[in-house]
Design an enzyme around this catalytic site. Structure first.
Site, PDB file in Angstrom:
ATOM      1  N   SER A 171     -34.451  17.746   2.457  1.00  0.00           N
ATOM      2  CA  SER A 171     -35.298  17.090   1.474  1.00  0.00           C
ATOM      3  C   SER A 171     -34.712  16.779   0.157  1.00  0.00           C
ATOM      4  CB  SER A 171     -36.714  17.826   1.101  1.00  0.00           C
ATOM      5  OG  SER A 171     -37.535  17.847   2.423  1.00  0.00           O
ATOM      6  N   HIS A 180     -37.261  12.025   2.897  1.00  0.00           N
ATOM      7  CA  HIS A 180     -36.378  11.542   4.106  1.00  0.00           C
ATOM      8  C   HIS A 180     -36.296  10.234   4.654  1.00  0.00           C
ATOM      9  CE1 HIS A 180     -35.980  15.856   5.393  1.00  0.00           C
ATOM     10  NE2 HIS A 180     -36.855  16.009   4.422  1.00  0.00           N
ATOM     11  N   HIS A 217     -39.233  17.467  11.634  1.00  0.00           N
ATOM     12  CA  HIS A 217     -39.875  18.668  11.325  1.00  0.00           C
ATOM     13  C   HIS A 217     -41.000  19.180  12.099  1.00  0.00           C
ATOM     14  CE1 HIS A 217     -38.417  17.410   7.479  1.00  0.00           C
ATOM     15  NE2 HIS A 217     -38.048  18.655   7.398  1.00  0.00           N
ATOM     16  N   TYR A 240     -43.697  20.575  11.599  1.00  0.00           N
ATOM     17  CA  TYR A 240     -45.262  20.479  10.973  1.00  0.00           C
ATOM     18  C   TYR A 240     -45.401  18.702  10.911  1.00  0.00           C
ATOM     19  CZ  TYR A 240     -42.493  18.929   6.750  1.00  0.00           C
ATOM     20  OH  TYR A 240     -41.495  18.353   5.817  1.00  0.00           O
ATOM     21  N   GLU A 241     -44.478  17.950  11.314  1.00  0.00           N
ATOM     22  CA  GLU A 241     -44.687  16.651  11.468  1.00  0.00           C
ATOM     23  C   GLU A 241     -45.689  16.380  12.754  1.00  0.00           C
ATOM     24  OE1 GLU A 241     -41.571  13.663   9.835  1.00  0.00           O
ATOM     25  OE2 GLU A 241     -40.679  15.572   9.845  1.00  0.00           O
ATOM     26  N   ALA A 252     -33.351  22.063   1.788  1.00  0.00           N
ATOM     27  CA  ALA A 252     -34.259  22.647   0.608  1.00  0.00           C
ATOM     28  C   ALA A 252     -35.042  23.882   0.965  1.00  0.00           C
ATOM     29  CB  ALA A 252     -35.125  21.692  -0.080  1.00  0.00           C
ATOM     30  N   MET A 312     -38.418  25.037   6.065  1.00  0.00           N
ATOM     31  CA  MET A 312     -39.038  24.624   7.220  1.00  0.00           C
ATOM     32  C   MET A 312     -38.323  23.920   8.429  1.00  0.00           C
ATOM     33  SD  MET A 312     -42.616  23.249   5.152  1.00  0.00           S
ATOM     34  CE  MET A 312     -43.091  24.132   3.675  1.00  0.00           C
ATOM     35  N   SER A 313     -37.165  24.114   8.367  1.00  0.00           N
ATOM     36  CA  SER A 313     -36.041  23.285   9.254  1.00  0.00           C
ATOM     37  C   SER A 313     -35.052  23.897   9.766  1.00  0.00           C
ATOM     38  CB  SER A 313     -35.933  22.033   8.393  1.00  0.00           C
ATOM     39  OG  SER A 313     -34.958  22.515   7.518  1.00  0.00           O
ATOM     40  N   ASN A 334     -36.734  25.879  -5.605  1.00  0.00           N
ATOM     41  CA  ASN A 334     -37.929  26.295  -6.195  1.00  0.00           C
ATOM     42  C   ASN A 334     -37.641  28.099  -5.938  1.00  0.00           C
ATOM     43  OD1 ASN A 334     -38.629  25.569  -3.388  1.00  0.00           O
ATOM     44  ND2 ASN A 334     -40.210  27.232  -3.714  1.00  0.00           N
ATOM     45  N   HIS A 358     -44.154  19.997  -3.372  1.00  0.00           N
ATOM     46  CA  HIS A 358     -43.026  19.380  -2.934  1.00  0.00           C
ATOM     47  C   HIS A 358     -42.280  18.409  -4.086  1.00  0.00           C
ATOM     48  CE1 HIS A 358     -40.508  17.422   0.254  1.00  0.00           C
ATOM     49  NE2 HIS A 358     -40.901  16.274   0.046  1.00  0.00           N
TER      50      HIS A 358
END
Ligand SMILES: O=P(O)(O)O[C@@H]1C[C@H](O)[C@@H](CO)O1
Ligand SMILES: Nc1nc2[nH]cnc2c(=O)[nH]1
Length: 323
Positions: A64, A95, A117, A119-120, A147, A250-251, A274, A288
């Site tokens: 990201s 992306h 991902h 979640y997509e 990230a 998440m990846s 973060n 995000h």
């Protein structure tokens, strides 16, 4: 010099792969539960090979907000994902959704400017299918970036964590990009996953980051992938801390599992975009926007580091099966 942006991909075996075709493939490819057969992956690889003169042996996946590395490539061939047969498309801000093939400091590289991902809505095997496409194109070393939120309290926003190991949380729950019939042409049914993140590459990089002036911001640690798209609750973060996680994202894990299964040498790093919020009494929230802002701010240093790693990889000249 930018060469061309390809526009006219074919749907190719896509219809067949999603169940719309005939013959025996139709029986073996019944939907999202079943990874694409070898022939479908090969069609994507052949499509790209027939449209670039370059023969990259190093692949890069940009996380990201980290896609600007692809802009650094010279003599580029650019393929938006929706023009590559059988490819998913990127749906997340930060992306770009293009495969960029070019040279970096004279080394041929293929770079995913954006990833897929879970979640997509993609199954894990589909998140990682571009790694198999890279493999069939001749790639044998992979640099993966992401990230991530910092859990280790010694970390700071903007730090770069070299991943030394991961926790495959989805694997604990029975999901894996390798779930389903194993294709021995890629690798064994039960691949080892210790030393997934190449020790030599990590050591060499740690020795050389001083030359880039990054020694105070480069760390090593353990990454965990959760399914997202929610950021973590305080209780979840406390749990992750107890089990030794340094950064959460998440990846990455599906891509690394698939890369190691097919014998690629892997290096990965997380940009700590973060710090995870572990206090209940606060109005602060993960977002995000913060992730993209930090990534944009740290762009230059990340590019320097990626160039260094690609140089080390190309000088080492690894080939699958070398370990
Ligand atoms: O693609 P990566 O893992 O770099 O992106 C992370 C995980 C989510 O996609 C997003 C959350 O802000 O950043
Ligand atoms: N799960 C997760 N993914 C991230 N990606 C960037 N920051 C974070 C985070 O705090 N949590």
């Amino acid at each position: 010099m930018e060469r061309k942006q390809h526009q006219n991909g074919r749907a190719g075996l896509r219809a067949l792969a999603s169940g719309g075709g005939s013959m025996c493939l139709e029986q073996t490819v019944s939907g999202d539960d079943t990874p694409y057969p070898y022939e479908v992956i090969k069609e994507s690889a052949d499509f790209l090979l027939s449209r670039t003169k370059l023969r990259p042996k190093i692949g890069v996946i940009c996380g990201s907000g980290l896609g600007a590395l692809a802009e650094q490539l010279e003599d580029r061939d650019i393929f938006p994902y929706d023009t590559i047969p059988n490819f998913p498309v990127s749906t997340v801000a930060g992306h770009a959704g293009r495969m960029v093939i070019g040279t970096l400091d004279g080394v041929a590289v293929m770079c995913m400017q954006g990833r897929f991902h879970s979640y997509e809505g993609y199954p894990l095997w589909k998140c990682a299918m571009p790694v198999r496409v890279m493999k069939l194109m001749g790639v044998d070393q992979l640099l993966v970036t992401n990230a991530a939120g910092g859990i280790n309290r010694q970390f700071n926003i903007g730090d770069i964590m070299i991943i030394k190991d991961h926790i495959n949380m989805q694997g604990f729950a029975g999901d894996s990009p390798l779930r389903g019939r194993n294709d021995e042409r890629y690798g064994p049914r039960f691949p080892a996953m210790n030393n997934a993140y190449d020790r030599t590459l990590r050591q060499k990089t740690l020795e050389l980051v001083k030359e880039l002036g990054l020694q105070d911001v480069v760390r090593e640690g353990v990454y965990v992938m959760l399914g997202g798209p929610t950021y973590e609750t305080v209780a979840e973060l406390n749990l992750l801390r107890v089990v030794g996680v340094d950064a959460v994202g998440m990846s990455t894990v599906p891509e690394v599992v698939v890369a190691r299964h097919c014998g690629m040498r892997v290096f990965a790093f997380s940009l700590i975009t973060n710090m995870c919020i572990i206090e209940y009494e606060t109005e602060a929230k993960a977002s995000h926007t913060e992730v993209i802002e930090t990534a944009t701010m740290r762009q230059k240093d990340l590019q320097k580091l990626a160039r260094l790693i690609i140089k080390i990889m190309s000088e080492d000249g690894y080939e699958a099966g070398d370990e």
